[in-house]
Design a protein around this motif. Structure first.
Motif, short mmCIF file in Angstrom:
data_model
loop_
_atom_site.label_atom_id
_atom_site.label_comp_id
_atom_site.label_asym_id
_atom_site.label_seq_id
_atom_site.Cartn_x
_atom_site.Cartn_y
_atom_site.Cartn_z
N TYR A 236 0.83 -1.20 0.00
CA TYR A 236 0.00 0.00 0.00
C TYR A 236 0.87 1.26 0.00
O TYR A 236 0.52 2.26 -0.63
CB TYR A 236 -0.93 -0.02 1.21
CG TYR A 236 -2.15 -0.88 1.02
CD1 TYR A 236 -3.38 -0.31 0.71
CD2 TYR A 236 -2.07 -2.27 1.13
CE1 TYR A 236 -4.52 -1.10 0.54
CE2 TYR A 236 -3.19 -3.06 0.95
CZ TYR A 236 -4.40 -2.48 0.64
OH TYR A 236 -5.52 -3.26 0.44
N TYR B 100 0.88 4.09 -2.95
CA TYR B 100 0.55 5.47 -2.58
C TYR B 100 1.65 6.43 -3.01
O TYR B 100 1.37 7.52 -3.54
CB TYR B 100 0.31 5.54 -1.08
CG TYR B 100 -0.14 6.89 -0.60
CD1 TYR B 100 -1.45 7.33 -0.85
CD2 TYR B 100 0.72 7.73 0.11
CE1 TYR B 100 -1.88 8.58 -0.41
CE2 TYR B 100 0.29 8.97 0.56
CZ TYR B 100 -0.99 9.39 0.30
OH TYR B 100 -1.42 10.63 0.72
N ASP C 194 -7.04 6.48 -3.40
CA ASP C 194 -5.95 7.07 -2.62
C ASP C 194 -6.26 7.04 -1.12
O ASP C 194 -5.38 6.75 -0.30
CB ASP C 194 -5.70 8.51 -3.07
CG ASP C 194 -5.19 8.58 -4.50
OD1 ASP C 194 -4.82 7.51 -5.05
OD2 ASP C 194 -5.18 9.69 -5.07
N LEU D 190 -5.70 3.62 0.12
CA LEU D 190 -4.28 3.32 0.33
C LEU D 190 -3.79 3.89 1.66
O LEU D 190 -2.99 3.25 2.35
CB LEU D 190 -3.45 3.90 -0.82
CG LEU D 190 -3.65 3.26 -2.20
CD1 LEU D 190 -2.82 4.00 -3.26
CD2 LEU D 190 -3.28 1.78 -2.18
#
Length: 212
Positions: free
Chosen positions: A108, A112, A140, A143
């Motif tokens: 993640y 990101y 987003d 994440l």
């Protein structure tokens, strides 16, 4: 005259016999206390009493040191081999969860960071067949939440693993201490038999011991 001589002789023999009898009884009376005062020099001990091995004060420290080097080695030193699979299983489970959560956290985080740099080619832009999607499967915000979730889980897994490692050391140390404690009931309350050496009399009683 002959009758008087016989009486005198008989009286003389009776006196001698009485004197000899009295002397023999006196000698017998003197010897009896000497016989009673004889005490056997060897007293047989109870064969049920078990002779324990001497206490090794360094055994707990050695067991803790061995477990610190390699988990389970201290348990092997204490000859508690059945605990080794438990120790390895517990610590291995903690390591597995830490590794798994750490891997997901990096997934993640890398995605990101890639999006912050302006790229749209992270793994969440592709489906299971490798086809690129117009919109990612994880946004987003997703994440960010994923990074927080897996970072917290990996930190908890690390703390649990370290706790299990410390518990492995403590268990080996405490177990080594307890193995040397004599909890035999004969030591706390035991009968004793004693012979008096002066008058050859005997006494029977109980002995109560307190260990601090």
């Amino acid at each position: 005259m002959p009758n008087k001589s016989l009486l005198v002789c008989a009286f003389f023999f009776l006196c001698c016999f009485a004197i000899l009898q009295a002397q023999e009884e006196k000698n017998t009376a003197i010897k009896e206390p000497t016989i009673k005062s004889e005490v056997p020099k060897i007293i047989e001990t109870d064969s049920i009493v078990e002779i324990r091995d001497p206490i090794n004060p360094l055994a707990p420290a050695k067991a803790a040191f061995y477990s610190a080097i390699l988990p389970g080695l201290g348990q092997a030193y204490n000859k508690k081999y059945w605990k080794i699979p438990i120790v390895w299983g517990a610590i291995g489970t903690g390591i597995y969860f830490y590794t798994s959560n750490n891997k997901e956290y990096h997934r993640y985080r890398d995605a990101y960071k890639s999006r912050l740099a302006g790229f749209t080619n992270d793994e969440f832009y592709y489906d299971g067949n490798g086809n690129k999607l117009t919109t990612p499967t994880v946004t987003d915000e997703g994440l960010e939440r994923g990074q927080k979730f897996y970072r917290r889980n990996k930190e908890i897994s690390l703390l649990v693993t370290l706790g299990l490692y410390a518990l492995n050391i403590i268990d080996a140390n405490v177990d080594a201490h307890l193995m040397q404690y004599n909890i035999d009931e004969n030591l706390s309350l035991a009968p004793h038999y004693k012979i008096n050496e002066f008058d050859a009399s005997s006494s029977l009683g109980l002995t109560l011991n307190f260990n601090f």
